[in-house]
Design a protein around this motif. Structure first.
Motif, mmCIF file in Angstrom:
data_model
loop_
_atom_site.group_PDB
_atom_site.id
_atom_site.type_symbol
_atom_site.label_atom_id
_atom_site.label_comp_id
_atom_site.label_asym_id
_atom_site.label_seq_id
_atom_site.Cartn_x
_atom_site.Cartn_y
_atom_site.Cartn_z
ATOM 1 N N LYS A 10 0.866 -1.294 0.033
ATOM 2 C CA LYS A 10 -0.109 0.057 0.038
ATOM 3 C C LYS A 10 0.873 1.244 0.121
ATOM 4 O O LYS A 10 0.317 2.276 -0.161
ATOM 5 C CB LYS A 10 -0.904 0.147 1.360
ATOM 6 C CG LYS A 10 -1.916 -1.050 1.065
ATOM 7 C CD LYS A 10 -2.896 -1.113 2.290
ATOM 8 C CE LYS A 10 -3.916 -1.983 2.146
ATOM 9 N NZ LYS A 10 -4.940 -2.132 3.302
ATOM 10 N N VAL A 11 2.071 1.227 0.612
ATOM 11 C CA VAL A 11 2.924 2.350 0.327
ATOM 12 C C VAL A 11 4.149 2.252 -0.793
ATOM 13 O O VAL A 11 4.912 3.045 -0.607
ATOM 14 C CB VAL A 11 3.745 2.689 2.007
ATOM 15 C CG1 VAL A 11 2.431 2.881 2.746
ATOM 16 C CG2 VAL A 11 4.390 1.437 2.194
ATOM 17 N N TRP B 180 10.330 -2.631 5.307
ATOM 18 C CA TRP B 180 9.668 -2.057 6.258
ATOM 19 C C TRP B 180 10.424 -2.164 7.687
ATOM 20 O O TRP B 180 10.731 -1.089 8.216
ATOM 21 C CB TRP B 180 8.320 -2.834 6.758
ATOM 22 C CG TRP B 180 7.282 -2.113 7.691
ATOM 23 C CD1 TRP B 180 7.841 -1.068 8.510
ATOM 24 C CD2 TRP B 180 6.227 -2.736 8.120
ATOM 25 N NE1 TRP B 180 6.682 -0.897 9.385
ATOM 26 C CE2 TRP B 180 5.949 -1.798 9.199
ATOM 27 C CE3 TRP B 180 5.204 -3.562 7.655
ATOM 28 C CZ2 TRP B 180 4.441 -2.172 9.872
ATOM 29 C CZ3 TRP B 180 4.168 -3.859 8.369
ATOM 30 C CH2 TRP B 180 3.707 -2.901 9.267
ATOM 31 N N LYS C 76 10.217 10.746 2.061
ATOM 32 C CA LYS C 76 9.434 9.711 1.533
ATOM 33 C C LYS C 76 9.367 8.688 2.369
ATOM 34 O O LYS C 76 8.428 7.989 2.594
ATOM 35 C CB LYS C 76 9.969 9.637 0.111
ATOM 36 C CG LYS C 76 9.099 8.375 -0.622
ATOM 37 C CD LYS C 76 9.142 8.211 -2.013
ATOM 38 C CE LYS C 76 8.349 7.186 -2.411
ATOM 39 N NZ LYS C 76 8.728 6.865 -3.885
ATOM 40 N N GLN D 183 7.766 9.293 5.583
ATOM 41 C CA GLN D 183 5.888 9.143 5.420
ATOM 42 C C GLN D 183 5.460 7.999 5.228
ATOM 43 O O GLN D 183 4.402 7.505 5.812
ATOM 44 C CB GLN D 183 5.736 10.007 4.187
ATOM 45 C CG GLN D 183 5.947 11.468 4.099
ATOM 46 C CD GLN D 183 5.826 12.259 3.043
ATOM 47 O OE1 GLN D 183 5.327 11.730 1.975
ATOM 48 N NE2 GLN D 183 5.831 13.611 3.273
ATOM 49 N N ALA D 184 6.201 7.034 4.508
ATOM 50 C CA ALA D 184 5.821 5.511 4.360
ATOM 51 C C ALA D 184 5.947 4.898 5.717
ATOM 52 O O ALA D 184 4.849 4.067 6.120
ATOM 53 C CB ALA D 184 6.799 4.968 3.194
ATOM 54 N N ALA E 208 5.429 6.267 8.654
ATOM 55 C CA ALA E 208 4.434 6.658 9.296
ATOM 56 C C ALA E 208 3.050 6.145 8.961
ATOM 57 O O ALA E 208 2.195 5.519 9.885
ATOM 58 C CB ALA E 208 4.080 8.215 9.204
ATOM 59 N N GLN E 209 2.944 5.871 7.695
ATOM 60 C CA GLN E 209 1.668 5.253 7.143
ATOM 61 C C GLN E 209 1.350 3.465 7.658
ATOM 62 O O GLN E 209 0.744 2.942 8.130
ATOM 63 C CB GLN E 209 1.420 5.355 5.728
ATOM 64 C CG GLN E 209 1.030 6.600 4.967
ATOM 65 C CD GLN E 209 0.951 6.309 3.636
ATOM 66 O OE1 GLN E 209 2.258 6.177 2.832
ATOM 67 N NE2 GLN E 209 -0.017 6.236 3.072
ATOM 68 N N LEU E 210 2.735 3.105 7.622
ATOM 69 C CA LEU E 210 2.973 1.505 7.795
ATOM 70 C C LEU E 210 2.552 1.543 9.502
ATOM 71 O O LEU E 210 1.977 0.394 9.984
ATOM 72 C CB LEU E 210 4.070 1.088 7.639
ATOM 73 C CG LEU E 210 4.384 0.700 6.257
ATOM 74 C CD1 LEU E 210 5.771 0.580 5.627
ATOM 75 C CD2 LEU E 210 3.501 -0.452 5.634
ATOM 76 N N ASP E 211 3.046 2.434 10.472
ATOM 77 C CA ASP E 211 3.000 2.241 11.790
ATOM 78 C C ASP E 211 1.379 2.228 12.233
ATOM 79 O O ASP E 211 0.959 1.663 12.868
ATOM 80 C CB ASP E 211 3.756 3.430 12.518
ATOM 81 C CG ASP E 211 5.198 3.182 12.535
ATOM 82 O OD1 ASP E 211 5.672 1.873 12.120
ATOM 83 O OD2 ASP E 211 6.021 4.213 12.780
ATOM 84 N N GLY E 212 0.680 3.201 11.378
ATOM 85 C CA GLY E 212 -0.421 3.269 11.503
ATOM 86 C C GLY E 212 -1.521 2.187 11.228
ATOM 87 O O GLY E 212 -2.228 1.345 11.892
ATOM 88 N N MET E 213 -1.032 1.425 10.160
ATOM 89 C CA MET E 213 -1.722 0.515 9.586
ATOM 90 C C MET E 213 -1.274 -0.914 10.467
ATOM 91 O O MET E 213 -2.062 -1.657 10.610
ATOM 92 C CB MET E 213 -1.323 0.104 8.210
ATOM 93 C CG MET E 213 -1.899 1.164 7.104
ATOM 94 S SD MET E 213 -1.834 0.792 5.348
ATOM 95 C CE MET E 213 0.128 0.987 5.222
#
Length: 149
Positions: free
Chosen positions: A32-33, A41, A100, A103-104, A106-111
């Motif tokens: 997704k990222v 990751w 970048k 940001q990726a 941060a998105q992965l941490d949330g998901m």
């Protein structure tokens, strides 16, 4: 085969099964990222606190130097990380997260947080603490080739 040997075999088999399921979930999240593997990751997460050398990254993530070099090159090509020479020793390559990459991550941490909640909601807090302690002992034993305490 005695009961203890049988139990050891079942534990190892269940760890592999769990690992495969976690890998499957992780691959969906990283896609997704724009990442191509769960190991990427892990690398981004390892770099979240500070810049690290290739050697340190390999040690932290249990990835061989050859594999680490290839993964860093792919992450660099896709602008998730950048590399530079260490000032004190130009033979050492250090790796830094780019904007970048941050940001990726941060998105992965949330998901990842949401996914972990869903995966682990069947265990009570005491069970999670105990399980985590057992996993850490196993990792330490396998990593250093020491016997379990």
């Amino acid at each position: 085969m005695d009961k203890e040997e049988h139990l050891h075999g079942r534990v190892v088999m269940n760890i592999f099964r769990c690992s495969n399921l976690l890998e499957r979930v992780g691959r969906k999240l990283v896609a997704k990222v724009g990442l191509t593997s769960v190991h990427q990751w892990f690398i981004l997460a390892a770099l979240s606190a500070e810049d690290l050398s290739l050697k340190q990254l390999g040690k932290n993530t249990h990835v061989t130097k050859q594999n680490m070099t290839g993964m860093i090159e792919r992450l660099k090509h896709n602008e998730y990380v950048t590399t530079y020479e260490a000032q004190e020793d130009r033979r050492i390559t250090l790796v830094r997260l780019t904007e970048k990459g941050k940001q990726a991550l941060a998105q992965l941490d949330g998901m990842g947080y949401q996914s972990n909640q869903e995966s682990l909601n069947c265990l009570r807090l005491e069970e999670l603490n105990s399980f985590n302690g057992c996993l850490l002992k196993l990792i330490e034993n396998m990593d250093d080739d020491n016997s379990c305490p």
